[in-house]
Design an enzyme around this catalytic site. Structure first.
Site, mmCIF file in Angstrom:
data_model
loop_
_atom_site.group_PDB
_atom_site.id
_atom_site.type_symbol
_atom_site.label_atom_id
_atom_site.label_comp_id
_atom_site.label_asym_id
_atom_site.label_seq_id
_atom_site.Cartn_x
_atom_site.Cartn_y
_atom_site.Cartn_z
ATOM 1 C CG HIS A 230 -3.433 -66.180 -42.559
ATOM 2 N ND1 HIS A 230 -3.543 -67.450 -42.032
ATOM 3 C CD2 HIS A 230 -3.320 -65.362 -41.485
ATOM 4 C CE1 HIS A 230 -3.508 -67.383 -40.718
ATOM 5 N NE2 HIS A 230 -3.365 -66.131 -40.349
ATOM 6 C CE LYS A 328 -1.467 -57.213 -37.277
ATOM 7 N NZ LYS A 328 -2.534 -58.187 -36.993
HETATM 8 C C1 BG6 Z 1 -3.464 -64.243 -37.232
HETATM 9 C C2 BG6 Z 1 -2.395 -63.181 -37.076
HETATM 10 O O1 BG6 Z 1 -2.922 -65.408 -37.777
HETATM 11 O O2 BG6 Z 1 -4.485 -63.763 -38.083
HETATM 12 C C3 BG6 Z 1 -2.981 -61.875 -36.573
HETATM 13 O O3 BG6 Z 1 -1.397 -63.637 -36.177
HETATM 14 C C4 BG6 Z 1 -4.163 -61.448 -37.424
HETATM 15 O O4 BG6 Z 1 -2.001 -60.842 -36.534
HETATM 16 C C5 BG6 Z 1 -5.141 -62.604 -37.607
HETATM 17 O O5 BG6 Z 1 -4.797 -60.349 -36.802
HETATM 18 C C6 BG6 Z 1 -6.226 -62.248 -38.609
HETATM 19 O O6 BG6 Z 1 -7.195 -63.257 -38.627
HETATM 20 P P1 BG6 Z 1 -8.693 -62.958 -39.028
HETATM 21 O O7 BG6 Z 1 -9.363 -64.281 -38.925
HETATM 22 O O8 BG6 Z 1 -9.203 -61.945 -38.035
HETATM 23 O O9 BG6 Z 1 -8.661 -62.403 -40.408
#
Ligand code: BG6
Length: 480
Positions: A230, A328
Site C-alpha cells: 500500500h 497498528k
Molecule cells: C490490509 C492489511 O491489506 O490493509 C491489514 O492486511 C490492514 O492489516 C488493511 O488493516 C488496511 O486497509 P484499510 O483499507 O482499512 O486502510
C-alpha cells in the site's frame, strides 16, 4: 465469477458487500453468476446463510434491503474445493462449466501459497484458457524469492495480461483522486519536483491491533503487510512521471521506474534510515489495551510499526526525503500524504511576521475522510501597530460536502468491475511486485544483519521516539 476463500474474513467483510453494492445498482453483467468456493463442506443453503449474515453485518442498514439480498442470493452458488485435492478441483471446474455463460473471473482470496496450486489445477482441468482471468490478493509471497515462485506458478496457467494483482488501496476513491489532482490540474506539475518540494510524508495509521489475525501477522509484520504494497503504491503515484495515457501499460511503466529508482536501504544505513517498532500495553481510543506480545501469547520480534526515510534517486526527486510510516495501535486511523513545499526564498516581512512564516503544504487525506487541504500563509487581521502578522490558513476541499450524494463505496466494487471488464490500470504488474519485494527484502535483511529489533512504543502513540529523530535530522517534523 469464482471466489476462492469465499467463507473467509475478507470475503465476508469486503467482497460479498461489494458484490451486493454493485448488484443493488445493476452494475454487474446481467448473466453473471457468482460461485463461492472454500474448503468448508457447506451446502447451498449453508453458504446462502453465510452470505446473508455477512451482508447483515457489513452492509450499512440504510443500503440494505431484503429483496435485493434475495435477488443477489439467486446469483450465488457454492462448491467446496481444495487446491491440493484434485478430485475436488475437478468438481469445481465441472460446476464452473455448468454455470459459465461468458468469461470467467477467478478471485484468489486465500493464503498466497495456494495461488500456484489452484491456478495450475484450473489449467490442468482446462478451465484457465481464453476468456478467463485471475485476481490475486496481496501479499504475493513473503519475500522476493517466494513472490517469484508464486508468479512463476501462476504464469504457467495464466499469461500476465490475464493476471490482476490486487492492492485494494488502488481501488480507493481518494487514491484515484490523487491521480486526478496531479494530472487533471495544471497548477501542481510545475511545482512537483525537488526544486519546490522539501519533503513528502506518507502515513497510514491504524488504531486496531492484530484483530485475531496473529498467526498471519506475526509472520508478516508492518513491512510486508502494509509497506511493501500500500505505501509503496502511494509513493509511486506521488512520484511517477506523467503517464502518456490513463491505461495499464502507460501507468505501470511509470510506477516501475519509481520503484527501481528507490535508493537501497540495507545493513550499511538501515539504522539511520528506518525505525521498526512494536506496541506495548497502552490505550486505544481511551480504552486500555494489551501489548502485541500479550495479544499473541508469546514474545515476538515482528514489527507492528515501521518508519522509513526513502529517496527516489532521479532528476525530479533528487535530495527530497519521502518519509513513510505505518503501524497498528497508533493514536488515529488516518491515511494521508503530506507534501511540504520549500520556504519562500526571501522574506519581505521584518518583525514578528518573519517568525510566523511557514512553508506551504498540500495535504491529501484519504482516510477516514477524503479531503484536500492547501496550507497557505495569510495576513492575520489587525491594524499591525507592532508589525504585520501572518497565520497559516487552509484552503479546504471536503469531498463529503462537495459530493454529498455519492455513496461511499468499498474499494473492491471498482476493482471488481475493472477486472470484469479486463482493465488492469489499477492492478499491480508482476515487475512492480517483485521490485517492491527486492527493496523491502534489503531492509528486512539489514535489520537482521545489523541486529535491529523493533523498539517498543505504548499503544496509542505515534511509534518509538526514534521516529521523531528520523525526520528531525533533516530539520523536519511529522505532520500530526
Ligand atoms: C490490509 C492489511 O491489506 O490493509 C491489514 O492486511 C490492514 O492489516 C488493511 O488493516 C488496511 O486497509 P484499510 O483499507 O482499512 O486502510
Amino acid at each position: 465469477m469464482t471466489i476462492f476463500g469465499a467463507t473467509g474474513d475478507l470475503s465476508r467483510r469486503m467482497l460479498l458487500p461489494s458484490l451486493y453494492g454493485l448488484h443493488s445498482e445493476n452494475l454487474l453483467p446481467q448473466r453473471m453468476r457468482i460461485l463461492g468456493t472454500a474448503r468448508s463442506e457447506l451446502d447451498q443453503a449453508g453458504f446462502s446463510h453465510l452470505v446473508a449474515t455477512s451482508l447483515n453485518e457489513f452492509v450499512p442498514a440504510a443500503q440494505r434491503n431484503d429483496a435485493t439480498v434475495r435477488s443477489l442470493l439467486e446469483r450465488i452458488d457454492y462448491q467446496p474445493a481444495s487446491a491440493d485435492d484434485d478430485a475436488s478441483m475437478a468438481s469445481l471446474v465441472a460446476k464452473v462449466d455448468a454455470l459459465r455463460n461468458g468469461d470467467v473471473l477467478y478471485h484468489m482470496s486465500t493464503a498466497p501459497k495456494f495461488y500456484g496450486p489452484a491456478c495450475q489445477a484450473l489449467a490442468a482441468h482446462g478451465a484457465a484458457g481464453a476468456g478467463t482471468r485471475v485476481m490475486l490478493e496481496k501479499p504475493i509471497g513473503k519475500d522476493l524469492a517466494s513472490a517469484i515462485a508464486i508468479n512463476d506458478a501462476v504464469a504457467k496457467a495464466f499469461d500476465e495480461e490475464r493476471i490482476f494483482r490486487t492492492d485494494h488501496y488502488l481501488g480507493k476513491e481518494g487514491v484515484q483522486n490523487l491521480i486526478a489532482l496531479r494530472f487533471g490540474n495544471a497548477l501542481f506539475e510545475p511545482l512537483w519536483n525537488a526544486r519546490h518540494i522539501a519533503q513528502v510524508q506518507i502515513t497510514v495509521g491504524e488504531t486496531v491491533g492484530v484483530e485475531g489475525r496473529g498467526d498471519y501477522y506475526d509472520e508478516s509484520g508492518a513491512m510486508r503487510d502494509m509497506l511493501q504494497n500500500h505505501l509503496l503504491q502511494l509513493l509511486c503515484l506521488v512520484a511517477m512521471e506523467p503517464p502518456a495515457r490513463f491505461e495499464p501499460t502507460a501507468v505501470r511503466n511509470e510506477k516501475i521506474k519509481v520503484l527501481r529508482s528507490l535508493r537501497a536501504i540495507n545493513a550499511s544505513n538501515v539504522s539511520t534510515e528506518s525505525v521498526p517498532g512494536q506496541y506495548s500495553a497502552g490505550a486505544s481510543n481511551g480504552v486500555a489495551v494489551p501489548g502485541y506480545a500479550e495479544e499473541l501469547g508469546h514474545s515476538s520480534r515482528t514489527e507492528t510499526f515501521v518508519a522509513l526515510r526513502a529517496h527516489v534517486d532521479n532528476w525530479r526527486w533528487s535530495g527530497v526525503p519521502f518519509y513513510l510510516r505505518t503501524g497498528k495501535r497508533l493514536p488515529s486511523r488516518s491515511t494521508e500524504i503530506y507534501i511540504q513545499f520549500r520556504k519562500v526564498p526571501y522574506s519581505i516581512f521584518g518583525g514578528p511576521a518573519a517568525a510566523d512564516m511557514q512553508p506551504n503544504g498540500l495535504l491529501i487525506r484519504l482516510q477516514p475522510e477524503e479531503r484536500i487541504e492547501m496550507e497557505l500563509m495569510s495576513k492575520t487581521p489587525g491594524l499591525d501597530r507592532q508589525g504585520l502578522r501572518l497565520s497559516q490558513v487552509a484552503l479546504d476541499l471536503d469531498f463529503h460536502e462537495e459530493f454529498a450524494n455519492a455513496r461511499k463505496r468499498i474499494a473492491y466494487e471498482r476493482l471488481y468491475l475493472d477486472a470484469i471488464e479486463g482493465n488492469s490500470t489499477l492492478f499491480v504488474r508482476r515487475d512492480e511486485t517483485e521490485a517492491a519485494w527486492q527493496w523491502v527484502d534489503a531492509i528486512l535483511d539489514g535489520w537482521r544483519d545489523a541486529g535491529m529489533v523493533p523498539k517498543p512504543y505504548p499503544a496509542g502513540t505515534w511509534g518509538p521516539s526514534a521516529t521523531v529523530s528520523l525526520v528531525d535530522r533533516l530539520g523536519h517534523t511529522w505532520r500530526e
